[in-house]
Design an enzyme around this catalytic site. Structure first.
Site, PDB file in Angstrom:
ATOM      1  N   HIS A   1      -2.086  -2.829   7.833  1.00 53.79           N
ATOM      2  CA  HIS A   1      -3.529  -2.522   7.854  1.00 53.79           C
ATOM      3  C   HIS A   1      -3.756  -1.009   7.813  1.00 53.79           C
ATOM      4  CE1 HIS A   1      -3.408  -6.435  10.168  1.00 53.79           C
ATOM      5  NE2 HIS A   1      -4.309  -6.722   9.262  1.00 53.79           N
TER       6      HIS A   1
ATOM      7  N   GLY B   1      -4.651  -5.882   1.152  1.00 50.53           N
ATOM      8  CA  GLY B   1      -3.191  -5.805   1.041  1.00 50.53           C
ATOM      9  C   GLY B   1      -2.652  -6.824   0.049  1.00 50.53           C
TER      10      GLY B   1
END
Ligand code: PAF
Length: 279
Positions: A37, A147
């Site tokens: 993250h 992601g």
């Protein structure tokens, strides 16, 4: 870092920032933050005037109540990391704030959402589309960061963005890995020490399949990956598909795509891990 908990406040704050001509980078997360993250936050920090990160365990994308119940929740630690990463606004709403009424919208996500995760987790991508569309509508970001571990999710979000007429640039960010290759995931903390020691076999097998694929067809490569991963204790491959990196449709021959991507999900004990590799 400012912490905002209500939709009205987030909308007012971001409208104000946009009026001042500031670019806004949005990093949607479900918390339990890790270096994966934080790589999105770093990229958003580099490319935008303002970084907004959301921390919200979205109930509508969980098709398994037990998975929702056991999903790690670490708000304090998340806030510390976000602040260290230079986030300007952390949006941390409750489920009642986001869904005062049940969200009954059904998105026509098409073929990208029908295979792999879409087939295994009915309703999952519709739930992702619900929350991400709400976040886009509230924030009107210039760019939004996701992601590549959730490779198919990015294709689904692109489709939702197009359907709904949103205009942020969707920025895919590379998978972050532990030193031993295991893809970073909030679910990794649920692995027992023994499972954690075996889990890197997923990434190692994917990497060794790159060489294998040079002299084998798609079917043989899928079998090689599935059988190798299944040969480890605790590991059970749910699926291994080789798909076109844009359409997400499985290919049966290497010549069918310029962008072959292998996508795997594996149960390591009862922890569901996902990973992918480009051929
Ligand atoms: O990838 C995730 O963590 C979630 O699916 C997302 C994009 C934050 C939506 O809840």
């Amino acid at each position: 870092m400012e912490i905002i908990r209500t939709v009205a406040e987030l909308e007012a704050r971001t409208a104000d920032l946009r009026q001042q001509g500031r670019s806004i980078g949005l990093v949607p997360t479900m918390g339990a933050l890790h270096a994966g993250h934080m790589s999105l936050v770093k990229r958003a920090r580099e490319e935008n005037d303002i970084v907004v990160a959301s921390v919200f365990v979205n109930p509508t994308q969980f098709n398994n109540p037990e998975d929702l119940r056991t999903y790690p929740r670490t708000e304090q630690a998340d806030c510390t990391l976000l602040e260290q990463g230079g986030v300007d606004i952390a949006f941390i709403p409750t489920a009642e704030e986001i869904y005062p009424e049940p969200d009954t919208r059904v998105f026509d996500l098409g073929p990208v959402a029908e295979v792999m995760e879409g087939a295994m987790r009915p309703g999952h991508f519709n739930g992702v589309a619900q929350i991400v569309s709400k976040l886009f509508a509230m924030t009107c970001p210039t760019r939004a960061y996701f992601g590549e571990k959730d490779f198919q999710q990015i294709a689904v979000i692109r489709r939702m963005t197009e359907l709904e007429g949103f205009d942020p640039e969707i920025v895919p960010c590379p998978i972050q890995r532990e030193q031993d290759g295991l893809a970073l995931s909030s679910r990794n903390v649920r692995l027992t020490p023994e499972q954690r020691a075996i889990a890197p076999a997923i990434a190692k097998t994917l990497v060794s399949s790159l060489d294998w694929a040079k002299t084998h067809n798609v079917e043989q490569t899928k079998r090689f990956v599935t059988e190798t991963v299944n040969s480890f204790p605790h590991m059970k491959v749910e699926y291994y598909e080789i798909v076109d990196g844009k359409t997400m449709q499985p290919v049966s021959d290497w010549s069918q795509t310029k962008e072959p991507v292998g996508c795997i999900t594996v149960f390591c004990g009862d922890v569901r891990l996902i990973d992918n590799i480009r051929y």
